[in-house]
Design an enzyme around this catalytic site. Structure first.
Site, PDB file in Angstrom:
ATOM      1  N   CYS A   6       0.809  -1.232   0.000  1.00 43.29           N
ATOM      2  CA  CYS A   6       0.000   0.000   0.000  1.00 43.29           C
ATOM      3  C   CYS A   6       0.838   1.276   0.000  1.00 43.29           C
ATOM      4  O   CYS A   6       0.317   2.361  -0.256  1.00 43.29           O
ATOM      5  CB  CYS A   6      -0.951   0.017   1.185  1.00 43.29           C
ATOM      6  N   HIS A  40      -3.189   7.589   2.834  1.00 43.42           N
ATOM      7  CA  HIS A  40      -3.574   6.298   2.271  1.00 43.42           C
ATOM      8  C   HIS A  40      -5.003   6.001   2.719  1.00 43.42           C
ATOM      9  O   HIS A  40      -5.360   6.204   3.881  1.00 43.42           O
ATOM     10  CB  HIS A  40      -2.617   5.220   2.774  1.00 43.42           C
ATOM     11  N   ASN A  52      -9.862   0.253  -0.141  1.00 43.14           N
ATOM     12  CA  ASN A  52      -8.406   0.311  -0.140  1.00 43.14           C
ATOM     13  C   ASN A  52      -7.878  -0.167  -1.496  1.00 43.14           C
ATOM     14  O   ASN A  52      -7.943  -1.354  -1.810  1.00 43.14           O
ATOM     15  CB  ASN A  52      -7.876  -0.577   0.998  1.00 43.14           C
TER      16      ASN A  52
HETATM   17  N1  ACO Z   1     -18.468  -8.237   8.722  1.00 46.30           N
HETATM   18  C1  ACO Z   1     -18.902  -8.555   9.956  1.00 46.30           C
HETATM   19  N2  ACO Z   1     -18.081  -8.958  10.942  1.00 46.30           N
HETATM   20  C2  ACO Z   1     -16.763  -9.044  10.656  1.00 46.30           C
HETATM   21  C3  ACO Z   1     -16.241  -8.734   9.391  1.00 46.30           C
HETATM   22  C4  ACO Z   1     -17.159  -8.304   8.398  1.00 46.30           C
HETATM   23  N3  ACO Z   1     -16.771  -7.980   7.156  1.00 46.30           N
HETATM   24  N4  ACO Z   1     -14.916  -8.899   9.427  1.00 46.30           N
HETATM   25  C5  ACO Z   1     -14.595  -9.290  10.659  1.00 46.30           C
HETATM   26  N5  ACO Z   1     -15.705  -9.386  11.416  1.00 46.30           N
HETATM   27  C6  ACO Z   1     -15.834  -9.781  12.816  1.00 46.30           C
HETATM   28  C7  ACO Z   1     -14.663 -10.612  13.302  1.00 46.30           C
HETATM   29  O1  ACO Z   1     -14.858 -11.971  12.970  1.00 46.30           O
HETATM   30  C8  ACO Z   1     -14.719 -10.370  14.801  1.00 46.30           C
HETATM   31  O2  ACO Z   1     -15.717 -11.182  15.345  1.00 46.30           O
HETATM   32  P1  ACO Z   1     -15.513 -11.884  16.797  1.00 46.30           P
HETATM   33  O3  ACO Z   1     -15.360 -10.732  17.741  1.00 46.30           O
HETATM   34  O4  ACO Z   1     -16.760 -12.662  16.941  1.00 46.30           O
HETATM   35  O5  ACO Z   1     -14.261 -12.700  16.637  1.00 46.30           O
HETATM   36  C9  ACO Z   1     -15.208  -8.925  14.904  1.00 46.30           C
HETATM   37  O6  ACO Z   1     -15.802  -8.613  13.634  1.00 46.30           O
HETATM   38  C10 ACO Z   1     -14.105  -7.927  15.236  1.00 46.30           C
HETATM   39  O7  ACO Z   1     -12.991  -8.153  14.372  1.00 46.30           O
HETATM   40  P2  ACO Z   1     -11.697  -7.239  14.390  1.00 46.30           P
HETATM   41  O8  ACO Z   1     -10.765  -7.738  13.341  1.00 46.30           O
HETATM   42  O9  ACO Z   1     -11.182  -7.115  15.801  1.00 46.30           O
HETATM   43  O10 ACO Z   1     -12.355  -5.847  13.957  1.00 46.30           O
HETATM   44  P3  ACO Z   1     -11.676  -4.414  13.844  1.00 46.30           P
HETATM   45  O11 ACO Z   1     -12.470  -3.434  14.584  1.00 46.30           O
HETATM   46  O12 ACO Z   1     -10.202  -4.460  14.094  1.00 46.30           O
HETATM   47  O13 ACO Z   1     -11.890  -4.067  12.297  1.00 46.30           O
HETATM   48  C11 ACO Z   1     -10.602  -4.036  10.252  1.00 46.30           C
HETATM   49  C12 ACO Z   1     -11.332  -4.890  11.305  1.00 46.30           C
HETATM   50  C13 ACO Z   1     -11.605  -3.156   9.585  1.00 46.30           C
HETATM   51  C14 ACO Z   1      -9.942  -4.974   9.251  1.00 46.30           C
HETATM   52  C15 ACO Z   1      -9.522  -3.160  10.931  1.00 46.30           C
HETATM   53  O14 ACO Z   1      -8.781  -3.924  11.845  1.00 46.30           O
HETATM   54  C16 ACO Z   1      -8.588  -2.521   9.942  1.00 46.30           C
HETATM   55  O15 ACO Z   1      -8.951  -1.680   9.167  1.00 46.30           O
HETATM   56  N6  ACO Z   1      -7.277  -2.855  10.006  1.00 46.30           N
HETATM   57  C17 ACO Z   1      -6.269  -2.226   9.197  1.00 46.30           C
HETATM   58  C18 ACO Z   1      -6.260  -2.686   7.787  1.00 46.30           C
HETATM   59  C19 ACO Z   1      -5.262  -1.845   7.028  1.00 46.30           C
HETATM   60  O16 ACO Z   1      -5.120  -0.678   7.258  1.00 46.30           O
HETATM   61  N7  ACO Z   1      -4.481  -2.407   6.156  1.00 46.30           N
HETATM   62  C20 ACO Z   1      -3.468  -1.495   5.598  1.00 46.30           C
HETATM   63  C21 ACO Z   1      -2.765  -1.845   4.568  1.00 46.30           C
HETATM   64  S1  ACO Z   1      -3.428  -3.079   3.501  1.00 46.30           S
HETATM   65  C22 ACO Z   1      -2.104  -3.491   2.445  1.00 46.30           C
HETATM   66  O17 ACO Z   1      -0.995  -3.087   2.631  1.00 46.30           O
HETATM   67  C23 ACO Z   1      -2.350  -4.472   1.291  1.00 46.30           C
END
Ligand code: ACO
Length: 326
Positions: free
Chosen positions: A116, A253, A283
């Site tokens: 990214c 980003h 993204n």
């Molecule tokens: N819909 C519904 N529920 C979901 C989904 C979805 N699409 N995805 C995950 N969940 C659930 C999980 O299973 C989990 O359930 P559980 O509590 O029963 O286990 C719950 O939601 C919470 O999951 P988390 O992963 O802790 O959720 P979080 O608040 O961290 O959000 C997210 C997830 C959006 C992915 C976030 O962590 C994020 O944006 N991370 C950064 C990603 C990023 O910036 N990447 C950057 C670069 S990418 C690259 O370089 C290619």
């Protein structure tokens, strides 16, 4: 007056494939909801490349627009640097394929893979070429078809990414342009965000339950991203002797609205001065920063003479920033 040569942005362009996939569409495929995706990420929809439409196709359209905006002909380009983690082929590089498509044959052309952060890395390389006098007119592109390596049954990743491309034409300038760039990487956290197959490691779908797909521990990546971006923003301000209130626009980003808001808070910046496009295209990895920049320029928000801070974080981990006077 100074003897320094700056890399000034002469023109910007971007391109999104026609097909749109909304959160509602995804909710038909996996157990998720528009509400979950919007509140956790800020994403409402993403664009998906048509069958047969490749990274270079998107890069080509974005580049044509940037060249037109800059008033530059393809034969004037003396370097192409393309950030991508989803190249059309293993080789030749996508930059070479793009060069030929544009009719800019002869100039050096290469890809940069920093996930990214690909565009910020590519912009930095181009800036160094211009500062050293080795190039005068450079095409810098960030282009991706990330949806080609998503597992559409994995709700934790498939809702996050989209396809798109952005480009800028940089020209050597004696007055103004890129003021500083700051790049970092930490290869020690690769399992938190990766696609663990490849030529030399082998395409082994049975291992890691992988296939060719993005694997991510989202909440860990989130924490690392916020911390790394805080630190690179501080580093950029310090290197330029700037107060955080002097930045006119933050062009981050576009991965997650909550990460963007955290950086804006660190800069004590109201969200009105932050360019947000993640809601429209998710993204797009390397495509994200130049897509946001192009939108900011074409909408008339960003004006000549203003101070812009670009930043990105991605797989590797890689992260970086560029401060420039537009
Ligand atoms: N819909 C519904 N529920 C979901 C989904 C979805 N699409 N995805 C995950 N969940 C659930 C999980 O299973 C989990 O359930 P559980 O509590 O029963 O286990 C719950 O939601 C919470 O999951 P988390 O992963 O802790 O959720 P979080 O608040 O961290 O959000 C997210 C997830 C959006 C992915 C976030 O962590 C994020 O944006 N991370 C950064 C990603 C990023 O910036 N990447 C950057 C670069 S990418 C690259 O370089 C290619």
């Amino acid at each position: 007056m100074t003897d320094r040569i700056y890399a000034r942005i002469a023109g910007t362009g971007s391109y999104l494939p026609a097909q749109v996939l909304t959160n509602e569409d995804l909710a038909q495929r996996v157990e998720t909801s528009d509400e979950w995706i919007r509140t956790r990420t800020g994403i409402r929809q993403r664009h998906v490349a048509a069958e047969g439409e490749t990274t270079v196709d998107l890069a080509y359209q974005a580049s044509l627009r940037a060249l037109e905006a800059a008033g530059v002909q393809p034969e004037e380009i003396d370097l192409i640097v393309l950030g991508t983690t989803t190249p059309d082929l293993i080789f030749p590089s996508s930059a070479c394929l793009l060069q030929h498509r544009l009719g800019a044959n002869g100039c050096p052309a290469f890809d940069v893979n920093a996930a990214c952060s690909g565009f910020v890395y590519a912009l930095t390389v181009a800036d160094k070429f211009i500062q050293s006098g080795a190039a005068k007119t450079v095409l810098v592109v960030g282009a991706e078809t990330l949806t080609r390596m998503l597992d559409w049954s994995d709700r934790s990743t498939c809702v996050l990414f989209g396809d798109g491309a952005g480009a800028v034409v940089l020209k050597a300038d004696s007055e103004t342009g890129i003021l500083s760039t700051h790049l970092h990487a930490d290869g020690g956290k690769k399992e938190l965000l990766w696609n663990p197959v490849g030529v030399s490691a082998g395409f082994k779908p049975e291992e890691h339950n992988a296939g060719v797909r993005v694997l991510m521990t989202g909440n860990e990546v989130f924490k690392h991203a916020v911390k790394a971006l805080d630190s690179v923003v501080e580093e950029t301000l310090e290197a330029n002797g700037l107060d955080r209130h002097e930045i006119d626009w933050l062009i981050p980003h576009q991965a997650n609205l909550r990460i963007i808001e955290a950086t804006a808070k660190r800069l004590d910046m109201p969200m009105e001065r932050v360019i947000v496009t993640v809601d429209k295209h998710g993204n797009t990895s390397s495509g994200s920063v130049p897509l946001a920049l192009d939108e900011a320029v074409r909408s008339g928000k960003v004006q000549r003479g203003q101070l812009l801070l670009l930043e990105a974080f991605g797989g590797g981990f890689t992260w970086g920033s560029a401060l420039l006077r537009y």
